[in-house]
Design a protein around this motif. Structure first.
Motif, mmCIF file in Angstrom:
data_model
loop_
_atom_site.group_PDB
_atom_site.id
_atom_site.type_symbol
_atom_site.label_atom_id
_atom_site.label_comp_id
_atom_site.label_asym_id
_atom_site.label_seq_id
_atom_site.Cartn_x
_atom_site.Cartn_y
_atom_site.Cartn_z
ATOM 1 N N VAL A 59 -25.175 -6.084 48.613
ATOM 2 C CA VAL A 59 -25.755 -5.000 49.068
ATOM 3 C C VAL A 59 -26.814 -4.173 48.193
ATOM 4 N N GLY A 60 -27.572 -3.221 48.510
ATOM 5 C CA GLY A 60 -28.511 -2.764 47.596
ATOM 6 C C GLY A 60 -29.733 -2.146 48.300
ATOM 7 N N THR A 80 -33.541 -1.165 49.512
ATOM 8 C CA THR A 80 -34.595 -1.943 49.852
ATOM 9 C C THR A 80 -35.373 -2.356 48.715
ATOM 10 N N GLY A 81 -35.871 -3.587 48.449
ATOM 11 C CA GLY A 81 -36.740 -4.208 47.295
ATOM 12 C C GLY A 81 -35.896 -4.446 46.227
ATOM 13 N N SER A 82 -34.559 -4.506 46.333
ATOM 14 C CA SER A 82 -33.787 -4.884 45.018
ATOM 15 C C SER A 82 -33.583 -6.490 44.939
ATOM 16 N N GLY A 83 -34.084 -7.263 45.722
ATOM 17 C CA GLY A 83 -34.008 -8.626 45.596
ATOM 18 C C GLY A 83 -33.063 -9.320 46.299
ATOM 19 N N LYS A 84 -32.408 -8.675 47.398
ATOM 20 C CA LYS A 84 -31.284 -9.361 48.005
ATOM 21 C C LYS A 84 -31.669 -10.598 48.750
ATOM 22 N N THR A 85 -32.830 -10.479 49.599
ATOM 23 C CA THR A 85 -33.322 -11.672 50.394
ATOM 24 C C THR A 85 -33.676 -12.577 49.504
ATOM 25 N N THR A 86 -34.355 -12.265 48.277
ATOM 26 C CA THR A 86 -34.692 -13.308 47.308
ATOM 27 C C THR A 86 -33.584 -14.123 46.849
ATOM 28 N N ALA A 87 -32.514 -13.350 46.477
ATOM 29 C CA ALA A 87 -31.240 -14.218 45.654
ATOM 30 C C ALA A 87 -30.797 -15.206 46.871
ATOM 31 N N THR A 88 -30.681 -14.721 48.026
ATOM 32 C CA THR A 88 -30.154 -15.785 49.131
ATOM 33 C C THR A 88 -31.131 -16.837 49.164
ATOM 34 N N ALA A 89 -32.440 -16.878 49.129
ATOM 35 C CA ALA A 89 -33.408 -17.730 49.355
ATOM 36 C C ALA A 89 -33.203 -18.998 48.329
ATOM 37 N N LEU A 90 -32.844 -18.524 47.155
ATOM 38 C CA LEU A 90 -32.679 -19.537 45.997
ATOM 39 C C LEU A 90 -31.350 -20.336 46.204
ATOM 40 N N ARG A 148 -15.208 -9.386 48.695
ATOM 41 C CA ARG A 148 -15.709 -8.746 47.779
ATOM 42 C C ARG A 148 -17.290 -8.269 48.053
ATOM 43 N N VAL A 149 -17.706 -7.340 47.213
ATOM 44 C CA VAL A 149 -19.058 -6.585 47.270
ATOM 45 C C VAL A 149 -19.716 -6.699 46.196
ATOM 46 N N ALA A 150 -21.134 -7.287 46.049
ATOM 47 C CA ALA A 150 -21.961 -7.314 44.941
ATOM 48 C C ALA A 150 -23.063 -6.246 45.150
ATOM 49 N N LEU A 151 -23.156 -5.401 44.137
ATOM 50 C CA LEU A 151 -24.238 -4.302 43.951
ATOM 51 C C LEU A 151 -25.328 -4.664 43.440
ATOM 52 N N LEU A 152 -26.487 -4.787 43.885
ATOM 53 C CA LEU A 152 -27.742 -5.255 43.140
ATOM 54 C C LEU A 152 -28.965 -4.135 43.124
ATOM 55 N N GLN A 153 -29.073 -3.913 41.896
ATOM 56 C CA GLN A 153 -30.048 -2.685 41.604
ATOM 57 C C GLN A 153 -31.103 -3.147 40.687
ATOM 58 N N ASP A 154 -32.129 -3.121 41.166
ATOM 59 C CA ASP A 154 -33.585 -3.417 40.406
ATOM 60 C C ASP A 154 -33.309 -4.753 39.899
ATOM 61 N N GLY A 155 -32.739 -5.742 40.524
ATOM 62 C CA GLY A 155 -32.856 -7.055 40.139
ATOM 63 C C GLY A 155 -31.517 -7.541 39.268
ATOM 64 N N ARG A 156 -30.660 -6.541 39.383
ATOM 65 C CA ARG A 156 -29.482 -6.920 38.403
ATOM 66 C C ARG A 156 -28.090 -6.694 39.137
ATOM 67 N N ILE A 157 -27.309 -7.364 39.223
ATOM 68 C CA ILE A 157 -25.963 -7.156 39.623
ATOM 69 C C ILE A 157 -25.177 -6.363 38.761
ATOM 70 N N THR A 158 -25.008 -5.215 39.270
ATOM 71 C CA THR A 158 -24.327 -3.961 38.372
ATOM 72 C C THR A 158 -22.749 -3.759 38.780
ATOM 73 N N TYR A 201 -22.687 2.848 43.965
ATOM 74 C CA TYR A 201 -22.318 2.313 45.179
ATOM 75 C C TYR A 201 -22.103 3.494 46.070
ATOM 76 N N ARG A 202 -21.237 4.598 45.753
ATOM 77 C CA ARG A 202 -21.063 5.796 46.773
ATOM 78 C C ARG A 202 -22.347 6.105 47.190
ATOM 79 N N GLU A 203 -23.306 6.401 46.088
ATOM 80 C CA GLU A 203 -24.954 7.005 46.360
ATOM 81 C C GLU A 203 -25.433 5.969 47.289
ATOM 82 N N LEU A 204 -25.475 4.878 47.272
ATOM 83 C CA LEU A 204 -25.953 3.936 48.459
ATOM 84 C C LEU A 204 -25.475 4.089 49.642
ATOM 85 N N LEU A 205 -24.165 4.323 49.767
ATOM 86 C CA LEU A 205 -23.500 4.242 51.109
ATOM 87 C C LEU A 205 -23.804 5.730 51.631
ATOM 88 N N SER A 206 -23.914 6.626 50.954
ATOM 89 C CA SER A 206 -24.286 7.833 51.509
ATOM 90 C C SER A 206 -25.704 8.159 51.787
#
Length: 597
Positions: free
Chosen positions: A383-384, A386-396, A553-563, A578-583
């Motif tokens: 999760v992350g 828009t533009g955090s790199g989620k789709t790019t990570a899966t394409a690898l 489990r959930v991995a939080l992706l922020q600005d290209g990094r898993i935080t 994570y709470r802020e993203l959900l809200s």
């Protein structure tokens, strides 16, 4: 779209472009040699009548000997029949060889397009690729089958006829040859201009093809927004520009043709005047003058066709350049030398080890030092914002792109050390934008596993809640049309999901594949999907609360990094980001009310 390289400016550059054809022509060199030989002999057979004219005029006709005339006329007829037979042989060999070369070139181009990386296709418009694979290949076929042969044949014919003209009467013959010098200089100058104009026309045709394809594929959007006029205006501006470029090309070709049409008429007038003076002075007989003029008429076709043939050569050179841009494009995602299949379990262990990635030609990396391990049979939601790199990570994972730093492994094997065929059998992907093809439902679902049985197909359809296919006119054998536009967005997504889960892959990558489903269907799909996820390793891009709750489990992706990585409930309680993203994300907000599975 990528910038189109400028056309070659030198004769050497055009020659280099045309040499690209040799690897495709080489297997058919015997047929090409037969084509050339038949064309040359047919052209030389035309010289029989002009060479027989002086003996006929000065012999049987002057003497009134009809008996001596018949053998000479029979010989002329024999050469005529030979020319007709050679013409047939040339046409047959020419068509067989040129069509074979066209097929091989188109196959090679298509295979290359299939092997080129995703990054390449993202930089090229589909219309440019389509025009190269169709009109450019056809241009080359026409040149190989006609232009290349007759450029050489006509050149040899001109040399032979020129030598015969000099032999008949050298002053007049040399004068004829001297008139060719301006023709060569002027023609070479305008041919360079024609080459540039041809390239511009070919590139603009590609742009126009892109507009047509986009308008057809996006017809629903265009109609629903009432923007048909706007889309047509954009198309019409390019069509007008293409017309202007084509008219410029026609003007240049007309000038070339005018020169080559004008030259023989002036030369013929010179021959008549000079020949009459030579006959009057006794330096040339009347029969020899008639033969000289008849020989010169044999040159009319080679001279008149020269402008057309040179123009065809320029178009073929431009087409070779354009196709060469694809054949020479770098294969950045390919099998490493010496790779061989490795044992990969079902399910497999997936690891990202200090993974970084940046797109070619860009500045900052999209992903930075990602470390993530997914145990066999585990599901991790990515999760992350828009533009955090989620789709790019899966394409690898399936090597749609290659990492630029670190590595991705399956059961400890770097994915780059696995053959691509094996990797893409053990890793299945379902994308948010479902892509279907113009073939039957069954063929679309079994695209990644053509040998799947009916029971396996039905199970995949059940998981994806795609039972609607049985209500189609011919069930699984119903053709669904280009891009699957005859189906709704949700139906397309469900078929794409069925395609991904068919065969239970070692790793399943889901890039938000349920976004187009209604709430009721989504719940049914998720219930069935839990059975699949329990038996495979899964990486899921989540934009919805229900998708997050499918994960262990959930991995939080922020600005290209898993935080942060952990169960949903734990991250919700301990990670403010994570709470802020959900809200802030309505699609994920509901996940705060539930727990992980």
């Amino acid at each position: 779209m990528t910038e189109t390289p400028a056309p070659a400016e030198t004769d050497r550059g055009r020659l280099t472009a045309l040499t690209r054809l040799w690897p495709f022509a080489r297997p058919y060199r015997r047929l090409i040699a037969l084509t050339f030989t038949a064309a040359l002999l047919a052209s030389l057979a035309q010289l029989a009548v002009p060479l027989l004219v002086p003996p006929i005029v000065e012999g049987p006709i002057a003497d009134g000997d009809r008996g001596a005339l018949l053998p000479l006329l029979g010989l002329a007829l024999l050469f005529g029949l030979a020319e007709a037979a050679l013409f047939f042989l040339r046409r047959w060999a020419m068509n067989v060889s040129s069509l074979q070369i066209e097929r091989d070139l188109r196959d090679a181009l298509y295979q290359r397009l299939q092997r080129l990386p995703v990054a390449f296709h993202e930089g090229w418009s589909s219309g440019q690729l389509l025009s190269r694979a169709t009109s450019d290949v056809a241009t080359i076929r026409r040149f190989v089958g006609f232009g290349a042969v007759f450029l050489l044949v006509n050149l040899i014919t001109c040399i032979v006829v020129g030598a015969l003209l000099v032999a008949i009467h050298w002053p007049l013959g040399l004068a004829v040859l001297a008139t060719s010098a301006p023709l060569v200089v002027f023609g070479a100058r305008w041919e360079k201009r024609y080459n540039t104009e041809s390239r511009l026309v070919q590139d603009e045709q590609g742009e126009l093809a892109t507009d047509v394809e986009e308008a057809v594929q996006g017809i629903r959007v265009v109609r629903s927004l009432g923007r048909s006029g706007l889309v047509f205006g954009r198309y019409d501006r390019k069509a007008v520009r293409l017309r202007e470029l084509q008219l410029g090309k026609v003007r240049t070709l007309a000038l070339i043709w005018c020169l080559f049409e004008f030259h023989p008429q002036v030369t013929l007038a010179m021959i008549l005047v000079g020949g009459a003076l030579a006959v009057n002075s006794g330096a040339l007989t009347a029969g020899a003058l008639i033969g000289f003029i008849a020989l010169f008429t044999v040159l009319l076709w080679p001279i008149l066709s020269l402008g057309f043939l040179l123009a065809q050569a320029q178009e073929a050179a431009s087409a070779c350049d354009r196709i060469g841009e694809l054949l020479d494009a770098e294969l950045t995602v390919t099998d490493r030398p010496g790779v061989h299949p490795q044992p990969v379990g079902t399910p497999a262990r997936l690891r990202f080890e200090d993974v970084s990635f940046r797109f070619p030609g860009t500045g900052d990396p999209v992903l930075r030092g990602i470390d993530l391990e997914i145990a066999p049979g585990e599901t991790v939601a990515l999760v992350g914002a828009t533009g955090s790199g989620k789709t790019t990570a899966t394409a690898l994972v399936a090597r749609l792109y290659d990492v630029t730093g670190g590595r991705v492994t399956l059961d400890g094997h770097d994915v780059r050390d696995l053959p691509l065929d094996q990797l893409r059998r053990v890793v299945a992907t379902a994308f948010e934008e479902a892509t279907l093809f113009s073939m039957s439902v069954r063929e679309n679902v079994t695209l990644g596993r053509p040998g799947a049985g009916d029971a396996e197909v039905e199970e995949a359809l059940r998981v994806a809640q795609a039972g609607f296919v049985h209500d189609l006119p011919w069930g699984l054998d119903t053709r669904i049309g280009e891009q699957g536009l005859s189906l709704s967005g949700g139906q397309r997504q469900r078929l794409a999901l069925a395609r991904a889960v068919l065969g239970r892959p070692s790793v399943l990558v889901l890039d938000d594949p349920l976004s187009a489903l209604d709430v009721h269907t989504e719940a049914l799909v998720e219930r069935a999907l839990r059975e699949v996820l329990a038996e495979t390793t899964a990486l899921v891009v989540a934009h919805r609360a229900s998708t997050v709750l499918l994960a262990d489990r959930v991995a939080l992706l922020q600005d290209g990094r898993i935080t942060a990585v952990g169960p949903h409930g734990e991250l919700l309680a301990t990670v403010p980001a994570y709470r802020e993203l959900l809200s802030s994300a309505p699609e994920l907000a509901g996940a705060g009310e539930g727990g992980a599975r």
